[in-house]
Scaffold this motif. Structure first.
Motif, mmCIF file in Angstrom:
data_model
loop_
_atom_site.group_PDB
_atom_site.id
_atom_site.type_symbol
_atom_site.label_atom_id
_atom_site.label_comp_id
_atom_site.label_asym_id
_atom_site.label_seq_id
_atom_site.Cartn_x
_atom_site.Cartn_y
_atom_site.Cartn_z
ATOM 1 N N ARG A 242 2.625 -3.090 -5.504
ATOM 2 C CA ARG A 242 1.691 -3.303 -6.014
ATOM 3 C C ARG A 242 1.064 -3.166 -7.061
ATOM 4 N NH1 ARG A 242 -0.791 -2.713 -1.362
ATOM 5 N NH2 ARG A 242 -2.160 -1.298 -1.627
ATOM 6 N N LEU A 243 0.276 -3.150 -8.276
ATOM 7 C CA LEU A 243 -0.333 -2.550 -9.032
ATOM 8 C C LEU A 243 -1.809 -2.835 -9.224
ATOM 9 C CD1 LEU A 243 2.361 -3.624 -10.125
ATOM 10 C CD2 LEU A 243 1.998 -1.551 -11.537
ATOM 11 N N GLU A 244 -2.630 -2.408 -8.927
ATOM 12 C CA GLU A 244 -4.088 -2.312 -9.337
ATOM 13 C C GLU A 244 -4.975 -1.722 -10.261
ATOM 14 O OE1 GLU A 244 -5.882 -0.899 -5.174
ATOM 15 O OE2 GLU A 244 -4.269 -1.956 -4.038
ATOM 16 N N THR B 72 19.465 -0.206 3.180
ATOM 17 C CA THR B 72 19.824 0.860 1.976
ATOM 18 C C THR B 72 19.216 0.867 1.378
ATOM 19 O OG1 THR B 72 22.101 0.289 1.777
ATOM 20 C CG2 THR B 72 21.532 1.465 0.114
ATOM 21 N N GLN B 73 18.665 2.251 0.620
ATOM 22 C CA GLN B 73 17.205 2.832 0.340
ATOM 23 C C GLN B 73 17.535 2.764 -1.399
ATOM 24 O OE1 GLN B 73 15.814 5.910 2.399
ATOM 25 N NE2 GLN B 73 14.757 4.562 3.352
ATOM 26 N N ALA B 74 16.688 2.745 -1.865
ATOM 27 C CA ALA B 74 16.934 2.985 -3.519
ATOM 28 C C ALA B 74 15.767 3.661 -4.373
ATOM 29 C CB ALA B 74 17.132 1.322 -3.904
ATOM 30 N N GLN B 75 15.873 3.816 -5.611
ATOM 31 C CA GLN B 75 14.633 3.876 -6.380
ATOM 32 C C GLN B 75 14.550 2.944 -6.968
ATOM 33 O OE1 GLN B 75 15.360 7.083 -9.077
ATOM 34 N NE2 GLN B 75 13.648 7.384 -10.371
ATOM 35 N N VAL B 76 12.913 2.891 -7.095
ATOM 36 C CA VAL B 76 12.169 2.195 -7.997
ATOM 37 C C VAL B 76 11.362 3.374 -8.966
ATOM 38 C CG1 VAL B 76 9.976 2.081 -6.592
ATOM 39 C CG2 VAL B 76 10.885 -0.085 -8.486
ATOM 40 N N LYS B 77 11.500 2.759 -10.342
ATOM 41 C CA LYS B 77 10.769 3.260 -11.183
ATOM 42 C C LYS B 77 10.270 2.143 -12.007
ATOM 43 C CE LYS B 77 11.929 5.573 -15.179
ATOM 44 N NZ LYS B 77 12.682 6.061 -16.595
ATOM 45 N N CYS C 63 4.558 0.919 -3.429
ATOM 46 C CA CYS C 63 5.698 -0.147 -3.393
ATOM 47 C C CYS C 63 5.417 0.468 -1.599
ATOM 48 C CB CYS C 63 6.629 1.091 -3.496
ATOM 49 S SG CYS C 63 8.584 0.653 -3.006
ATOM 50 N N SER C 64 5.106 -1.166 -1.403
ATOM 51 C CA SER C 64 5.193 -1.830 -0.156
ATOM 52 C C SER C 64 3.616 -0.849 0.780
ATOM 53 C CB SER C 64 5.819 -1.313 1.416
ATOM 54 O OG SER C 64 6.763 -1.771 1.042
ATOM 55 N N SER C 65 3.291 0.025 1.772
ATOM 56 C CA SER C 65 2.019 0.748 1.547
ATOM 57 C C SER C 65 2.312 2.392 1.017
ATOM 58 C CB SER C 65 2.028 1.456 3.308
ATOM 59 O OG SER C 65 2.963 1.911 4.047
ATOM 60 N N ALA C 66 2.913 2.780 0.394
ATOM 61 C CA ALA C 66 3.201 4.118 -0.369
ATOM 62 C C ALA C 66 2.738 4.437 -1.819
ATOM 63 C CB ALA C 66 4.787 4.661 -0.151
ATOM 64 N N SER C 67 2.016 5.014 -1.655
ATOM 65 C CA SER C 67 1.165 5.644 -2.986
ATOM 66 C C SER C 67 2.319 5.986 -3.675
ATOM 67 C CB SER C 67 -0.052 5.925 -2.942
ATOM 68 O OG SER C 67 -0.608 6.139 -4.165
ATOM 69 N N MET C 68 2.158 5.422 -4.902
ATOM 70 C CA MET C 68 3.639 5.937 -5.675
ATOM 71 C C MET C 68 2.317 6.759 -6.690
ATOM 72 S SD MET C 68 5.816 2.878 -6.498
ATOM 73 C CE MET C 68 7.284 3.411 -7.813
ATOM 74 N N GLY C 69 0.975 6.560 -6.792
ATOM 75 C CA GLY C 69 0.176 7.429 -8.225
ATOM 76 C C GLY C 69 -0.584 6.204 -9.140
ATOM 77 N N GLU C 70 -1.262 7.235 -9.645
ATOM 78 C CA GLU C 70 -1.703 6.606 -10.865
ATOM 79 C C GLU C 70 -1.950 6.689 -12.068
ATOM 80 O OE1 GLU C 70 -6.476 7.664 -10.512
ATOM 81 O OE2 GLU C 70 -5.834 6.653 -8.642
ATOM 82 N N THR C 71 -2.215 6.033 -13.336
ATOM 83 C CA THR C 71 -2.114 6.494 -14.497
ATOM 84 C C THR C 71 -3.909 7.130 -15.012
ATOM 85 O OG1 THR C 71 -3.477 4.395 -15.531
ATOM 86 C CG2 THR C 71 -1.225 4.653 -14.969
#
Length: 128
Positions: A83-85, A18-23, A48-56
């Motif tokens: 993952r946060l870089e 099941t997929q869910a939303q991560v915030k 999130c895994s290999s998907a980029s959610m963006g950057e600040t």
């Protein structure tokens, strides 16, 4: 026509994946290292895994930045890796200050992560 056992296996596979939303929100750092020229110009890349959610955005000349951005991803699953870089933005190339990664669990969580080059990143996420 599919047999009843095959259909049951298909339904169970869908339920376990099941997929869910991560915030991801409330990103802030303390004690980011300075170089010889200036204080850190910090920003964070979120995955999130290999998907980029963006950057600040980049917060200039601040060893203790607090970023207002929030990031959402709708195809997350429990146990995916968040993952946060953390980077220091520079003229020629950006220095990576550290990487924080964690397997996500359902619910809302807050974590501290100690960066390889100094400083701490604090962040929260909700998976559900």
């Amino acid at each position: 026509m599919a047999s009843a056992p095959a259909l049951l296996v298909l339904v169970l596979a869908c339920l376990t994946a099941t997929q869910a939303q991560v915030k991801v929100f409330n990103l802030r750092a303390t004690g980011l290292p300075s170089n010889l020229i200036s204080t850190t110009d910090g920003y964070v890349k979120v995955f999130c895994s290999s998907a980029s959610m963006g950057e600040t955005s980049v917060i200039n000349n601040n060893a203790d930045p607090w970023w207002k951005e929030e990031f959402s991803y709708f195809k997350a699953q429990e146990n995916d890796v968040l993952r946060l870089e953390v980077y220091d933005s520079d003229f020629l190339f950006d220095d990576r200050l550290g990487v924080c990664q964690r397997q996500m669990k359902l619910g809302t969580h807050t974590h501290d992560c100690y960066l390889e080059k100094g400083g701490t990143l604090n962040y929260s996420y909700t998976l559900g």
